[in-house]
Design a protein around this motif. Sequence first.
Motif, PDB file in Angstrom:
ATOM      1  N   LYS A  25       1.595  24.708 -12.056  1.00  0.00           N
ATOM      2  CA  LYS A  25       2.628  25.369 -12.846  1.00  0.00           C
ATOM      3  C   LYS A  25       3.532  24.363 -13.550  1.00  0.00           C
ATOM      4  N   PHE A  26       3.556  23.116 -13.046  1.00  0.00           N
ATOM      5  CA  PHE A  26       4.393  22.111 -13.712  1.00  0.00           C
ATOM      6  C   PHE A  26       3.640  20.841 -14.100  1.00  0.00           C
ATOM      7  N   TRP A  27       2.629  20.420 -13.338  1.00  0.00           N
ATOM      8  CA  TRP A  27       1.989  19.124 -13.583  1.00  0.00           C
ATOM      9  C   TRP A  27       0.952  19.261 -14.677  1.00  0.00           C
ATOM     10  N   SER A  28       1.207  18.644 -15.827  1.00  0.00           N
ATOM     11  CA  SER A  28       0.348  18.804 -17.001  1.00  0.00           C
ATOM     12  C   SER A  28      -1.067  18.248 -16.803  1.00  0.00           C
ATOM     13  N   LYS A  29      -1.264  17.361 -15.847  1.00  0.00           N
ATOM     14  CA  LYS A  29      -2.601  16.801 -15.584  1.00  0.00           C
ATOM     15  C   LYS A  29      -3.517  17.783 -14.849  1.00  0.00           C
ATOM     16  N   LEU A  30      -2.919  18.822 -14.224  1.00  0.00           N
ATOM     17  CA  LEU A  30      -3.704  19.769 -13.429  1.00  0.00           C
ATOM     18  C   LEU A  30      -4.161  20.956 -14.259  1.00  0.00           C
ATOM     19  N   GLU A  31      -5.438  21.261 -14.140  1.00  0.00           N
ATOM     20  CA  GLU A  31      -6.003  22.470 -14.732  1.00  0.00           C
ATOM     21  C   GLU A  31      -5.633  23.683 -13.884  1.00  0.00           C
TER      22      GLU A  31
ATOM     23  N   LEU B  27       7.842  18.028 -13.816  1.00  0.00           N
ATOM     24  CA  LEU B  27       8.615  18.883 -12.918  1.00  0.00           C
ATOM     25  C   LEU B  27      10.007  19.125 -13.497  1.00  0.00           C
ATOM     26  N   ALA B  28      10.622  18.081 -14.038  1.00  0.00           N
ATOM     27  CA  ALA B  28      11.958  18.212 -14.628  1.00  0.00           C
ATOM     28  C   ALA B  28      11.934  19.214 -15.780  1.00  0.00           C
ATOM     29  N   LYS B  29      10.908  19.139 -16.623  1.00  0.00           N
ATOM     30  CA  LYS B  29      10.796  20.068 -17.746  1.00  0.00           C
ATOM     31  C   LYS B  29      10.627  21.502 -17.257  1.00  0.00           C
ATOM     32  N   ALA B  30       9.759  21.692 -16.280  1.00  0.00           N
ATOM     33  CA  ALA B  30       9.497  23.045 -15.752  1.00  0.00           C
ATOM     34  C   ALA B  30      10.736  23.605 -15.070  1.00  0.00           C
ATOM     35  N   ALA B  31      11.425  22.790 -14.282  1.00  0.00           N
ATOM     36  CA  ALA B  31      12.610  23.264 -13.556  1.00  0.00           C
ATOM     37  C   ALA B  31      13.734  23.599 -14.544  1.00  0.00           C
ATOM     38  N   ALA B  32      13.895  22.780 -15.575  1.00  0.00           N
ATOM     39  CA  ALA B  32      14.950  23.031 -16.564  1.00  0.00           C
ATOM     40  C   ALA B  32      14.678  24.322 -17.328  1.00  0.00           C
ATOM     41  N   SER B  33      13.421  24.558 -17.706  1.00  0.00           N
ATOM     42  CA  SER B  33      13.114  25.788 -18.444  1.00  0.00           C
ATOM     43  C   SER B  33      13.200  26.994 -17.516  1.00  0.00           C
ATOM     44  N   GLY B  34      12.830  26.824 -16.245  1.00  0.00           N
ATOM     45  CA  GLY B  34      12.894  27.925 -15.287  1.00  0.00           C
ATOM     46  C   GLY B  34      14.321  28.296 -14.925  1.00  0.00           C
TER      47      GLY B  34
ATOM     48  N   THR C 254       0.827  -1.203   0.000  1.00  0.00           N
ATOM     49  CA  THR C 254       0.000   0.000   0.000  1.00  0.00           C
ATOM     50  C   THR C 254       0.861   1.254   0.000  1.00  0.00           C
ATOM     51  N   SER C 255       2.085   1.127  -0.498  1.00  0.00           N
ATOM     52  CA  SER C 255       2.930   2.306  -0.622  1.00  0.00           C
ATOM     53  C   SER C 255       3.552   2.338  -2.008  1.00  0.00           C
ATOM     54  N   VAL C 256       3.899   3.542  -2.411  1.00  0.00           N
ATOM     55  CA  VAL C 256       4.548   3.743  -3.696  1.00  0.00           C
ATOM     56  C   VAL C 256       5.669   4.757  -3.475  1.00  0.00           C
ATOM     57  N   SER C 257       6.771   4.554  -4.197  1.00  0.00           N
ATOM     58  CA  SER C 257       7.883   5.485  -4.105  1.00  0.00           C
ATOM     59  C   SER C 257       8.501   5.632  -5.480  1.00  0.00           C
ATOM     60  N   GLU C 258       8.538   6.851  -5.971  1.00  0.00           N
ATOM     61  CA  GLU C 258       9.162   7.151  -7.258  1.00  0.00           C
ATOM     62  C   GLU C 258      10.253   8.185  -7.017  1.00  0.00           C
ATOM     63  N   SER C 259      11.282   8.147  -7.845  1.00  0.00           N
ATOM     64  CA  SER C 259      12.374   9.100  -7.696  1.00  0.00           C
ATOM     65  C   SER C 259      12.909   9.475  -9.066  1.00  0.00           C
ATOM     66  N   ALA C 260      13.643  10.594  -9.098  1.00  0.00           N
ATOM     67  CA  ALA C 260      14.230  11.054 -10.353  1.00  0.00           C
ATOM     68  C   ALA C 260      15.416  11.953 -10.059  1.00  0.00           C
ATOM     69  N   VAL C 261      16.329  11.985 -10.998  1.00  0.00           N
ATOM     70  CA  VAL C 261      17.376  13.004 -11.003  1.00  0.00           C
ATOM     71  C   VAL C 261      16.911  14.054 -12.003  1.00  0.00           C
ATOM     72  N   ILE C 262      16.807  15.278 -11.542  1.00  0.00           N
ATOM     73  CA  ILE C 262      16.336  16.366 -12.384  1.00  0.00           C
ATOM     74  C   ILE C 262      17.525  17.230 -12.765  1.00  0.00           C
ATOM     75  N   ALA C 263      17.717  17.403 -14.064  1.00  0.00           N
ATOM     76  CA  ALA C 263      18.868  18.149 -14.584  1.00  0.00           C
ATOM     77  C   ALA C 263      18.619  19.652 -14.476  1.00  0.00           C
ATOM     78  N   ALA C 264      18.463  20.089 -13.244  1.00  0.00           N
ATOM     79  CA  ALA C 264      18.265  21.512 -12.951  1.00  0.00           C
ATOM     80  C   ALA C 264      18.806  21.768 -11.554  1.00  0.00           C
ATOM     81  N   PRO C 265      19.227  23.004 -11.283  1.00  0.00           N
ATOM     82  CA  PRO C 265      19.725  23.314  -9.946  1.00  0.00           C
ATOM     83  C   PRO C 265      18.652  23.113  -8.886  1.00  0.00           C
ATOM     84  N   PHE C 266      19.090  22.767  -7.683  1.00  0.00           N
ATOM     85  CA  PHE C 266      18.181  22.527  -6.572  1.00  0.00           C
ATOM     86  C   PHE C 266      17.184  23.672  -6.383  1.00  0.00           C
TER      87      PHE C 266
END
Length: 153
Positions: A33-39, A143-150, A7-19
């Motif tokens: 502002k980043f999640w494309s599924k959200l209106e 999030l990675a796309k938004a952070a990289a463009s930002g 009953t748990s899920v854990s996802e991770s990523a390395v994002i090519a953008a500064p912290f």
Amino acid sequence: MSIPTSTSVSESAVIAAPFSAVWHLIKLQDFSKFWSKLEKSEWVKGASEETDIVKWTFKDGTVLDVKQEEHSSIDHFITYSVISSQPALSYTSVVSTIRAYPITSGDNEGQTFITWTGNFSSDADAGVIADAKFKRREALSDLAKAAASGSKK
């Protein structure tokens, strides 16, 4: 008969953008502002002063009220729970945490490591867990796309 499942899920990523570019986006009211599924994602007016509640309206029509349970700008994490949903959820509860870590050495130095976990009530089935896994993966990619463009501004 239902099939037993974690009953748990854990996802991770390395994002090519500064912290700083990544952490800046990790606010419940800013997820649209980043999640494309959200209106849209917006503060719920009229909630008590001690309670931070944000309404997430998804493009498919689903509306979640999420409550910020904990936020640390020192340890760089945010924990939230879903307190209501339209349509209703098929499970009782979920508490999620997003943590961000600056990568300070190695091949990915200057980038950000992020984890997004979810702990569901025991009535969540395998379909719920699989859906949560894929939604988190998709959101982390967004999030990675938004952070990289930002970070290039």
